[in-house]
Design a protein around this motif. Structure first.
Motif, PDB file in Angstrom:
ATOM      1  N   LEU A  29       0.826  -1.211   0.000  1.00 35.68           N
ATOM      2  CA  LEU A  29       0.000   0.000   0.000  1.00 35.68           C
ATOM      3  C   LEU A  29       0.859   1.260   0.000  1.00 35.68           C
ATOM      4  O   LEU A  29       0.550   2.234  -0.698  1.00 35.68           O
ATOM      5  N   ILE A  30       1.938   1.242   0.776  1.00 30.05           N
ATOM      6  CA  ILE A  30       2.860   2.387   0.798  1.00 30.05           C
ATOM      7  C   ILE A  30       3.466   2.587  -0.594  1.00 30.05           C
ATOM      8  O   ILE A  30       3.510   3.703  -1.116  1.00 30.05           O
ATOM      9  N   GLY A  31       3.926   1.491  -1.206  1.00 33.59           N
ATOM     10  CA  GLY A  31       4.532   1.582  -2.535  1.00 33.59           C
ATOM     11  C   GLY A  31       3.558   2.061  -3.587  1.00 33.59           C
ATOM     12  O   GLY A  31       3.885   2.915  -4.417  1.00 33.59           O
ATOM     13  N   VAL A  32       2.334   1.527  -3.556  1.00 34.91           N
ATOM     14  CA  VAL A  32       1.326   1.924  -4.544  1.00 34.91           C
ATOM     15  C   VAL A  32       0.939   3.395  -4.350  1.00 34.91           C
ATOM     16  O   VAL A  32       0.805   4.151  -5.325  1.00 34.91           O
ATOM     17  N   GLY A  33       0.784   3.807  -3.091  1.00 35.58           N
ATOM     18  CA  GLY A  33       0.454   5.210  -2.822  1.00 35.58           C
ATOM     19  C   GLY A  33       1.546   6.150  -3.304  1.00 35.58           C
ATOM     20  O   GLY A  33       1.270   7.193  -3.911  1.00 35.58           O
ATOM     21  N   THR A  34       2.784   5.763  -3.051  1.00 30.00           N
ATOM     22  CA  THR A  34       3.913   6.576  -3.510  1.00 30.00           C
ATOM     23  C   THR A  34       3.954   6.615  -5.038  1.00 30.00           C
ATOM     24  O   THR A  34       4.178   7.669  -5.637  1.00 30.00           O
ATOM     25  N   TYR A  35       3.733   5.457  -5.656  1.00 29.88           N
ATOM     26  CA  TYR A  35       3.733   5.390  -7.118  1.00 29.88           C
ATOM     27  C   TYR A  35       2.687   6.341  -7.702  1.00 29.88           C
ATOM     28  O   TYR A  35       2.980   7.112  -8.613  1.00 29.88           O
ATOM     29  N   HIS A  36       1.473   6.277  -7.174  1.00 33.42           N
ATOM     30  CA  HIS A  36       0.407   7.134  -7.706  1.00 33.42           C
ATOM     31  C   HIS A  36       0.709   8.623  -7.464  1.00 33.42           C
ATOM     32  O   HIS A  36       0.435   9.456  -8.336  1.00 33.42           O
ATOM     33  N   GLY A  37       1.280   8.939  -6.309  1.00 39.47           N
ATOM     34  CA  GLY A  37       1.651  10.328  -6.032  1.00 39.47           C
ATOM     35  C   GLY A  37       2.719  10.821  -6.988  1.00 39.47           C
ATOM     36  O   GLY A  37       2.627  11.936  -7.532  1.00 39.47           O
ATOM     37  N   GLN A  38       3.735   9.996  -7.231  1.00 36.28           N
ATOM     38  CA  GLN A  38       4.804  10.382  -8.150  1.00 36.28           C
ATOM     39  C   GLN A  38       4.303  10.432  -9.594  1.00 36.28           C
ATOM     40  O   GLN A  38       4.750  11.268 -10.379  1.00 36.28           O
ATOM     41  N   ALA A  39       3.363   9.543  -9.947  1.00 35.15           N
ATOM     42  CA  ALA A  39       2.793   9.567 -11.298  1.00 35.15           C
ATOM     43  C   ALA A  39       2.022  10.873 -11.518  1.00 35.15           C
ATOM     44  O   ALA A  39       2.068  11.452 -12.616  1.00 35.15           O
ATOM     45  N   ALA A  40       1.323  11.346 -10.484  1.00 34.24           N
ATOM     46  CA  ALA A  40       0.602  12.620 -10.600  1.00 34.24           C
ATOM     47  C   ALA A  40       1.577  13.777 -10.760  1.00 34.24           C
ATOM     48  O   ALA A  40       1.347  14.689 -11.574  1.00 34.24           O
ATOM     49  N   PRO A 117      14.371  21.152 -14.724  1.00 27.37           N
ATOM     50  CA  PRO A 117      14.807  19.762 -14.892  1.00 27.37           C
ATOM     51  C   PRO A 117      13.758  18.981 -15.700  1.00 27.37           C
ATOM     52  O   PRO A 117      12.588  19.376 -15.743  1.00 27.37           O
ATOM     53  N   PRO A 118      14.160  17.895 -16.323  1.00 31.89           N
ATOM     54  CA  PRO A 118      13.182  17.117 -17.089  1.00 31.89           C
ATOM     55  C   PRO A 118      12.114  16.530 -16.163  1.00 31.89           C
ATOM     56  O   PRO A 118      12.368  16.312 -14.978  1.00 31.89           O
ATOM     57  N   PRO A 119      10.923  16.276 -16.692  1.00 30.66           N
ATOM     58  CA  PRO A 119       9.884  15.670 -15.855  1.00 30.66           C
ATOM     59  C   PRO A 119      10.303  14.267 -15.410  1.00 30.66           C
ATOM     60  O   PRO A 119      11.147  13.635 -16.047  1.00 30.66           O
ATOM     61  N   LEU A 120       9.701  13.821 -14.323  1.00 26.23           N
ATOM     62  CA  LEU A 120       9.993  12.466 -13.844  1.00 26.23           C
ATOM     63  C   LEU A 120       9.646  11.458 -14.933  1.00 26.23           C
ATOM     64  O   LEU A 120       8.574  11.525 -15.530  1.00 26.23           O
ATOM     65  N   SER A 121      10.536  10.520 -15.169  1.00 26.30           N
ATOM     66  CA  SER A 121      10.272   9.491 -16.175  1.00 26.30           C
ATOM     67  C   SER A 121       9.450   8.365 -15.545  1.00 26.30           C
ATOM     68  O   SER A 121       9.309   8.282 -14.316  1.00 26.30           O
ATOM     69  N   ASP A 122       8.923   7.491 -16.390  1.00 22.71           N
ATOM     70  CA  ASP A 122       8.165   6.344 -15.885  1.00 22.71           C
ATOM     71  C   ASP A 122       9.034   5.462 -15.006  1.00 22.71           C
ATOM     72  O   ASP A 122       8.573   4.930 -13.988  1.00 22.71           O
ATOM     73  N   SER A 123      10.304   5.324 -15.367  1.00 15.44           N
ATOM     74  CA  SER A 123      11.187   4.491 -14.538  1.00 15.44           C
ATOM     75  C   SER A 123      11.477   5.167 -13.192  1.00 15.44           C
ATOM     76  O   SER A 123      11.597   4.483 -12.168  1.00 15.44           O
ATOM     77  N   ASP A 124      11.565   6.493 -13.169  1.00 14.87           N
ATOM     78  CA  ASP A 124      11.736   7.208 -11.898  1.00 14.87           C
ATOM     79  C   ASP A 124      10.536   6.973 -10.988  1.00 14.87           C
ATOM     80  O   ASP A 124      10.686   6.715  -9.794  1.00 14.87           O
TER      81      ASP A 124
END
Length: 177
Positions: A29-40, A117-124
């Motif tokens: 849940l922590i990882g998924v929440g972080t992923y969604h936050g970073q994706a936004a 700086p460049p936007p966060l990449s999908d791998s980031d």
């Protein structure tokens, strides 16, 4: 025959193991929440930044040959670029060492035309989410381990005190015999 402290220690170890298993979905849940936050954040950055080409106005400095460590290879160099609407801007951008004046260099610009700086990449985004989940699980595991070892310390001290008391009782009996 097991002492009460041995049984308590066994139950505590079982609780810690179950805690580690329960911590896995929490870490996910922590990882998924972080992923969604970073994706936004990445989506917002992609919407507000665009790639442009700047032209260097001066030569980028060449790297040092004295053997000194250089943590960042890019050097700040004056350059010119065109922003939306056709206006030209001049400023300092990062360029590889030794790049000649007049060389086109890709840069990311904000909506206002400032370098960014460049936007966060999908791998980031993915890496950040995975690392957050893994570190979350590790922190929970370290917390459980700390509780277990603290309880063991208390139980061991209690066992030693009880053992000392029992030896004192037995030695009195042996001394009378």
């Amino acid at each position: 025959m097991a002492r009460t402290s041995d049984r308590v220690e066994g139950v505590l170890l079982l609780v810690v193991m179950l805690g580690l298993v329960v911590a896995l979905p929490l870490a996910v849940l922590i990882g998924v929440g972080t992923y969604h936050g970073q994706a936004a954040v990445s989506a917002q950055q992609r919407a507000s930044r665009h790639l442009a080409v700047a032209t260097l106005l001066e030569n980028a400095p060449t790297p040092s040959t004295d053997g000194a460590f250089a943590g960042n290879n890019a050097a700040g160099v004056h350059a010119r670029w065109t922003i939306a609407g056709g206006a030209e801007r001049v400023g300092i951008i990062a360029a590889d060492p030794g790049t000649a004046a007049g060389t086109p260099v890709p840069i990311w610009l904000t909506d206002s035309g400032d370098p960014a700086p460049p936007p966060l990449s999908d791998s980031d985004v993915t890496t950040t989410g995975v690392l957050a989940g893994v570190f979350g699980w590790l922190v929970m595991g370290l917390g459980l381990a700390a509780v277990y070892w603290t309880a063991r310390l208390v139980l061991d001290r209690r066992r030693v005190r009880r053992w000392d008391h029992e030896w004192a009782t037995v030695s009195e009996k042996w001394a009378r015999s």
